[in-house]
Design a protein around this motif. Structure first.
Motif, short mmCIF file in Angstrom:
data_model
loop_
_atom_site.label_atom_id
_atom_site.label_comp_id
_atom_site.label_asym_id
_atom_site.label_seq_id
_atom_site.Cartn_x
_atom_site.Cartn_y
_atom_site.Cartn_z
N LEU A 2 4.81 34.98 51.06
CA LEU A 2 3.40 35.15 52.15
C LEU A 2 3.94 33.79 52.46
O LEU A 2 2.35 33.71 53.78
CB LEU A 2 1.91 34.59 51.12
CG LEU A 2 2.19 36.05 50.11
CD1 LEU A 2 0.82 36.17 48.97
CD2 LEU A 2 2.19 37.23 51.00
N ARG A 3 4.67 33.16 52.83
CA ARG A 3 4.47 31.57 53.57
C ARG A 3 4.53 31.75 55.03
O ARG A 3 3.61 30.62 55.98
CB ARG A 3 5.70 30.55 53.25
CG ARG A 3 5.58 29.76 51.77
CD ARG A 3 6.65 28.91 51.89
NE ARG A 3 6.91 28.20 52.45
CZ ARG A 3 6.78 27.27 52.79
NH1 ARG A 3 5.12 26.41 51.77
NH2 ARG A 3 6.34 25.85 53.38
N PRO A 4 5.42 32.56 55.69
CA PRO A 4 4.66 32.59 57.16
C PRO A 4 3.39 33.06 57.22
O PRO A 4 2.68 32.50 58.06
CB PRO A 4 4.97 34.14 57.60
CG PRO A 4 6.24 34.07 56.33
CD PRO A 4 5.78 33.72 54.97
N VAL A 5 1.99 34.13 56.73
CA VAL A 5 1.07 33.96 56.81
C VAL A 5 -0.03 33.07 56.53
O VAL A 5 -0.44 32.48 57.44
CB VAL A 5 -0.16 35.02 55.44
CG1 VAL A 5 -1.65 35.15 55.65
CG2 VAL A 5 1.22 36.83 55.56
N PHE A 6 1.18 31.67 55.87
CA PHE A 6 0.13 30.57 55.16
C PHE A 6 0.74 29.29 56.12
O PHE A 6 0.02 27.95 56.14
CB PHE A 6 0.02 29.68 53.57
CG PHE A 6 0.06 30.61 53.00
CD1 PHE A 6 -1.73 30.22 53.01
CD2 PHE A 6 -0.84 32.29 53.02
CE1 PHE A 6 -3.09 31.25 51.94
CE2 PHE A 6 -1.18 32.75 51.73
CZ PHE A 6 -2.39 32.83 51.27
N ALA A 7 1.59 30.05 57.33
CA ALA A 7 1.73 29.04 57.80
C ALA A 7 0.38 29.02 58.73
O ALA A 7 0.52 27.34 59.42
CB ALA A 7 3.01 29.78 58.97
N ARG A 8 0.21 29.21 59.59
CA ARG A 8 -1.38 29.14 59.44
C ARG A 8 -2.82 28.62 59.05
O ARG A 8 -2.53 28.56 58.17
CB ARG A 8 -2.34 30.44 60.04
CG ARG A 8 -1.39 31.16 61.84
CD ARG A 8 -1.84 32.33 61.98
NE ARG A 8 -2.40 33.09 59.51
CZ ARG A 8 -3.15 34.40 60.58
NH1 ARG A 8 -3.25 34.60 61.66
NH2 ARG A 8 -2.52 34.81 59.25
N PRO A 9 -3.47 26.98 59.36
CA PRO A 9 -4.27 26.14 58.69
C PRO A 9 -5.07 27.10 58.31
O PRO A 9 -6.05 27.22 57.20
CB PRO A 9 -5.30 25.06 59.63
CG PRO A 9 -3.58 25.19 60.62
CD PRO A 9 -2.75 26.47 60.81
N ALA A 10 -5.99 28.14 58.68
CA ALA A 10 -7.16 28.93 58.78
C ALA A 10 -6.65 29.73 57.60
O ALA A 10 -7.69 30.21 56.83
CB ALA A 10 -7.06 29.92 60.03
N ALA A 11 -5.46 29.88 57.22
CA ALA A 11 -5.22 31.00 55.88
C ALA A 11 -5.43 30.17 54.30
O ALA A 11 -6.02 30.77 53.34
CB ALA A 11 -4.16 31.66 56.06
N TRP A 12 -4.91 29.08 54.85
CA TRP A 12 -5.43 27.73 53.43
C TRP A 12 -7.01 27.71 53.86
O TRP A 12 -6.73 27.36 52.25
CB TRP A 12 -4.36 26.32 54.37
CG TRP A 12 -3.16 26.67 53.57
CD1 TRP A 12 -2.11 26.64 55.09
CD2 TRP A 12 -2.33 26.32 52.36
NE1 TRP A 12 -0.64 26.89 54.10
CE2 TRP A 12 -0.87 26.78 52.75
CE3 TRP A 12 -2.70 25.94 51.57
CZ2 TRP A 12 0.52 26.52 52.21
CZ3 TRP A 12 -1.83 26.07 50.19
CH2 TRP A 12 -0.08 26.32 50.11
N ARG A 13 -7.78 27.54 54.23
CA ARG A 13 -8.82 27.27 54.44
C ARG A 13 -9.26 28.68 53.52
O ARG A 13 -10.40 28.20 52.86
CB ARG A 13 -9.16 27.08 55.77
CG ARG A 13 -8.39 25.87 56.62
CD ARG A 13 -10.12 25.55 57.83
NE ARG A 13 -11.26 25.35 57.53
CZ ARG A 13 -11.59 24.98 58.29
NH1 ARG A 13 -11.85 24.88 59.44
NH2 ARG A 13 -13.29 24.40 58.08
N VAL A 14 -9.08 29.70 53.61
CA VAL A 14 -9.39 30.84 53.10
C VAL A 14 -9.37 30.54 51.65
O VAL A 14 -9.93 31.37 50.88
CB VAL A 14 -9.04 32.10 53.92
CG1 VAL A 14 -9.28 33.35 53.26
CG2 VAL A 14 -9.89 32.55 55.34
N LEU A 15 -8.17 30.78 51.15
CA LEU A 15 -7.10 30.19 49.91
C LEU A 15 -7.96 29.39 49.27
O LEU A 15 -8.24 29.76 48.27
CB LEU A 15 -6.25 30.03 50.19
CG LEU A 15 -5.18 30.20 49.09
CD1 LEU A 15 -5.16 31.33 47.85
CD2 LEU A 15 -3.58 29.19 48.57
#
Length: 208
Positions: free
Chosen positions: A172-185
């Motif tokens: 899933l790292r390609p998805v979490f290459a964006r800061p927005a994804a980390w914020r949601v997680l």
């Protein structure tokens, strides 16, 4: 099918059904897997801890836990305090985009701190005791002479799940290459941790 194999498969199925849910351990293992930080250590700590607790339950410790409400209350409050702090830390990360991508700054959490957190999320969480020591221990007793096969199957379920979650998270790292994804997680982790903290505090106040 032999009784031993049947008991082991029953333990495996029940163990997986209990562990595959959003919780403190799973959220932490997922985050470490995404960060590629100390994954083997985290998976090992969580799986080994589960195995020890399951073995204690199969050996009969579940009955002792249910007879010691004072100990359960103390663990509830301690676990609630820890999960609340961890949840607030996750909320802080979600509100600070600059702190979300560790690879950008090179900052990494030390092995000792990571292992300590994994141990605390496991051993300070009464839900883990209820699932492993009490529930699995009680059900293991229904298998009579095959109860250790049942416990072994449940422990294997923990190993398979934590290994898959920790090492599979990198997909899933390609998805979490964006800061927005980390914020949601981290926002989801914060909500889960705070909700668990509240439930533990309520359990501690009500005595169960």
């Amino acid at each position: 099918m032999s009784p031993a194999l049947l008991a082991a498969l029953s333990g495996l199925g029940l163990g997986l059904s209990l562990i595959v849910a959003i919780g403190a351990q799973n959220a932490f293992v997922l985050r470490q897997g995404l960060r590629l930080e100390h994954v083997a250590a985290v998976v090992g700590v969580c799986a080994l801890s589960d195995a020890v607790l399951i073995a204690a339950g199969v050996a009969g410790a579940g009955a002792l836990v249910t007879r010691a409400p004072g100990v359960v209350t103390v663990v509830c409050f301690a676990g609630a305090a820890f999960l609340l702090v961890y949840g607030l830390m996750a909320a802080r990360r979600a509100l600070r985009p600059a702190a979300l991508l560790p690879d950008a700054s090179g900052a990494r959490t030390g092995l000792a701190a990571t292992v300590t957190t994994a141990l605390a999320l496991t051993w300070l969480n009464p839900h883990v005791y209820l699932d492993t020591v009490v529930l699995l221990g009680s059900l293991a007793s229904t298998h009579d002479g095959q109860r250790w096969w049942f416990g072994g199957g449940a422990a294997l379920g923990s190993v398979l799940w934590f290994s898959g979650l920790g090492y599979g998270a990198r997909l899933l790292r390609p998805v979490f290459a964006r800061p927005a994804a980390w914020r949601v997680l981290d926002a989801v982790i914060a909500v889960v941790m705070v909700a668990l903290a509240v439930s533990l505090a309520v359990r501690g106040v009500t005595g169960g």
